[in-house]
Design an enzyme around this catalytic site. Structure first.
Site, PDB file in Angstrom:
ATOM      1  N   GLY A 347      18.633 -47.185 -20.107  1.00 31.34           N
ATOM      2  CA  GLY A 347      19.306 -48.308 -19.437  1.00 31.34           C
ATOM      3  C   GLY A 347      20.049 -49.207 -20.413  1.00 31.34           C
ATOM      4  N   GLY A 374      13.633 -43.418 -18.441  1.00 31.99           N
ATOM      5  CA  GLY A 374      12.286 -42.853 -18.506  1.00 31.99           C
ATOM      6  C   GLY A 374      12.272 -41.370 -18.164  1.00 31.99           C
TER       7      GLY A 374
HETATM    8  P1  ADP Z   1      16.590 -48.226 -23.332  1.00 40.99           P
HETATM    9  O1  ADP Z   1      16.605 -49.017 -22.041  1.00 40.99           O
HETATM   10  O2  ADP Z   1      17.961 -47.805 -23.757  1.00 40.99           O
HETATM   11  O3  ADP Z   1      15.591 -47.107 -23.333  1.00 40.99           O
HETATM   12  P2  ADP Z   1      14.767 -50.118 -24.513  1.00 40.99           P
HETATM   13  O4  ADP Z   1      14.526 -50.729 -23.177  1.00 40.99           O
HETATM   14  O5  ADP Z   1      13.656 -49.347 -25.113  1.00 40.99           O
HETATM   15  O6  ADP Z   1      16.105 -49.237 -24.492  1.00 40.99           O
HETATM   16  O7  ADP Z   1      15.133 -51.261 -25.574  1.00 40.99           O
HETATM   17  C1  ADP Z   1      16.228 -52.121 -25.438  1.00 40.99           C
HETATM   18  C2  ADP Z   1      15.933 -53.480 -26.003  1.00 40.99           C
HETATM   19  O8  ADP Z   1      15.424 -53.389 -27.321  1.00 40.99           O
HETATM   20  C3  ADP Z   1      17.159 -54.359 -26.102  1.00 40.99           C
HETATM   21  O9  ADP Z   1      17.062 -55.368 -25.140  1.00 40.99           O
HETATM   22  C4  ADP Z   1      17.081 -54.923 -27.539  1.00 40.99           C
HETATM   23  O10 ADP Z   1      17.322 -56.321 -27.602  1.00 40.99           O
HETATM   24  C5  ADP Z   1      15.657 -54.622 -27.940  1.00 40.99           C
HETATM   25  N1  ADP Z   1      15.498 -54.528 -29.395  1.00 40.99           N
HETATM   26  C6  ADP Z   1      16.094 -53.653 -30.231  1.00 40.99           C
HETATM   27  N2  ADP Z   1      15.749 -53.878 -31.501  1.00 40.99           N
HETATM   28  C7  ADP Z   1      14.896 -54.927 -31.489  1.00 40.99           C
HETATM   29  C8  ADP Z   1      14.185 -55.652 -32.507  1.00 40.99           C
HETATM   30  N3  ADP Z   1      14.305 -55.337 -33.788  1.00 40.99           N
HETATM   31  N4  ADP Z   1      13.412 -56.675 -32.112  1.00 40.99           N
HETATM   32  C9  ADP Z   1      13.304 -57.004 -30.811  1.00 40.99           C
HETATM   33  N5  ADP Z   1      13.928 -56.361 -29.810  1.00 40.99           N
HETATM   34  C10 ADP Z   1      14.732 -55.334 -30.139  1.00 40.99           C
HETATM   35 MG    MG Z   2      15.415 -50.629 -21.303  1.00 44.28          MG
END
Ligand code: ADP
Ligand code: MG
Length: 393
Positions: A347, A374
């Site tokens: 997402g 997921g």
């Molecule tokens: P996806 O939805 O693509 O799988 P996630 O939900 O796992 O991704 O993670 C996305 C979030 O991770 C973003 O909102 C981002 O701000 C946060 N994020 C990335 N790096 C860091 C960090 N170093 N510390 C805190 N939050 C982080």
């Molecule tokens: Mg996410």
């Protein structure tokens, strides 16, 4: 892996198709913010309509938790779908009832009906045979085109397949073909890049790709947890302390595994607090790691540039703030510059892509964007999803 495809159904004329779509689109004040999930379902719906079937659409929207939540009604989705199809979509106000059965019976070939949000029903998320039987009563076939939800054991995804001959929709088929390609006999070197927040939700994939991939690049908050497990001081970075014992059991010195070398740190996630770049290991106790640093980007770029298959999920930093977005932006640029076969999903990853990638993204013919966050991770980990298994030949 061969799926039973809707194209295998011989005579669709006048047949009633219960189509599970994933229309979980972002809606604000009754307005759809992004209709890409509706667009993606069009090929399957149009195929069924061309063959003169009756299409009965089932979807969820958000998490109403088994209760009617008006703001999560599918009414705006039905309206948008009608506009895109250029034909009426009859939106019903219930999921199962005598009224629904009657409306479905009266529908003519080539008509589209949409049931209300299936998660308004308290038994949808319980994978209930009883509700599945009721849903099945008004249909001849079941078609699943909701890849992004197919890792869930829910009534309209799994139990339903016991009561109707079940097939895969075109979008689901496309997801399975593209993700399987990256998993089975990928052109090597195969690199997977994982970022984002929680190592707990992504550890399965990391472990799987320690076997499968040539290189694994970790960034984002989850890399902080791994660094911590490695004995590196990470200040007050966002980590998952409970995961550390489990992380210690995996081989963190594996040469395939690449952790950040340097980081952009700050005492606060803010637009104004002081920011500095430092080697990992030099983070002070009151600082947080909020992005990967330039040396890490260079290392990641080098590995990306020699890869032939690349899978990417999860931002490298808090990209929502421009000062912590560079790691994500530059890693993305390196990925998009490569000629590799590329799979991207998640997402927030897609949100970052929409924000920073050159448009239109469709011009990158080697890039496949998965609709599953997921679901994609689960599929990569297990090569299958619970609600896809019953659709196999
Ligand atoms: P996806 O939805 O693509 O799988 P996630 O939900 O796992 O991704 O993670 C996305 C979030 O991770 C973003 O909102 C981002 O701000 C946060 N994020 C990335 N790096 C860091 C960090 N170093 N510390 C805190 N939050 C982080
Ligand atoms: Mg996410």
């Amino acid at each position: 892996m061969k799926l039973k495809s809707i194209k295998d159904i011989k005579n669709l004329k006048g047949k009633r198709i219960l189509l599970r779509a994933d229309f979980d689109v972002p809606i604000k004040n009754g307005r759809i913010q992004d209709d890409s999930r509706i667009q993606l379902a069009l090929p399957t719906i149009q195929y069924l309509l061309k063959k003169q079937a009756v299409v009965i659409i089932v979807s969820h929207l958000g998490r109403p938790g088994g209760k009617v939540v008006r703001s999560l009604s599918l009414a705006p989705v039905a309206k948008r779908l009608a506009k895109l199809l250029k034909k009426p979509v009859k939106k019903l106000n219930e999921v199962v009832s005598a009224g629904v059965e009657k409306a479905v019976k009266q529908a003519k070939p080539g008509e589209v009906i949409m049931l209300e949000n299936i998660r308004f029903h308290p038994r949808e998320e319980k994978n209930c045979q009883h509700l599945a039987k009721k849903l099945a009563r008004s249909a001849d076939y079941y078609v699943n085109d909701a890849f992004a939800t197919s890792h869930r054991k829910e009534t309209s995804l799994l139990a339903i397949t016991k009561f109707l001959p079940s097939y895969a929709g075109l979008n689901l088929e496309r997801e399975v073909i593209n993700l399987s390609q990256a998993l089975k006999n990928p052109t090597r070197p195969l690199t997977i890049i994982i970022g984002g927040v929680k190592i707990s939700t992504k550890l399965g994939v990391v472990k799987k790709f320690l076997q499968l991939a040539d290189d694994i690049l970790l960034g984002g908050a989850l890399a902080n947890t791994v660094l911590r497990a490695n004995g590196v001081a990470v200040g007050k970075s966002v980590i998952e302390p409970a995961m550390i014992p489990r992380l210690k059991k995996i081989n963190l010195t594996d040469t395939k595994l690449h952790l950040p070398l340097d980081a952009v740190v700050s005492p606060k996630i803010s637009k104004t607090a002081k920011v500095r770049t430092t080697a990992v290991g030099n983070v002070k106790s009151l600082e947080l790691i909020l992005d990967i640093g330039p040396d890490t980007v260079e290392l990641f770029k080098l590995i990306i540039s020699r890869s032939k298959t690349i899978i990417w999920n999860g931002p490298m930093g808090v990209f929502e703030y421009p000062r912590f977005a560079d790691g994500t932006k530059r890693t993305m640029q390196a990925i998009l510059n490569s000629k590799a076969k590329i799979v991207i999903g998640g997402g927030d990853t897609i949100a970052a892509l929409n924000q920073f990638a050159p448009k239109p993204i469709e011009k990158f013919k080697n890039v496949y964007i998965s609709t599953g966050g997921g679901a994609m991770l689960k599929f990569l980990e297990e090569g299958m999803l619970v609600a896809i298994r019953p659709l196999m030949k």
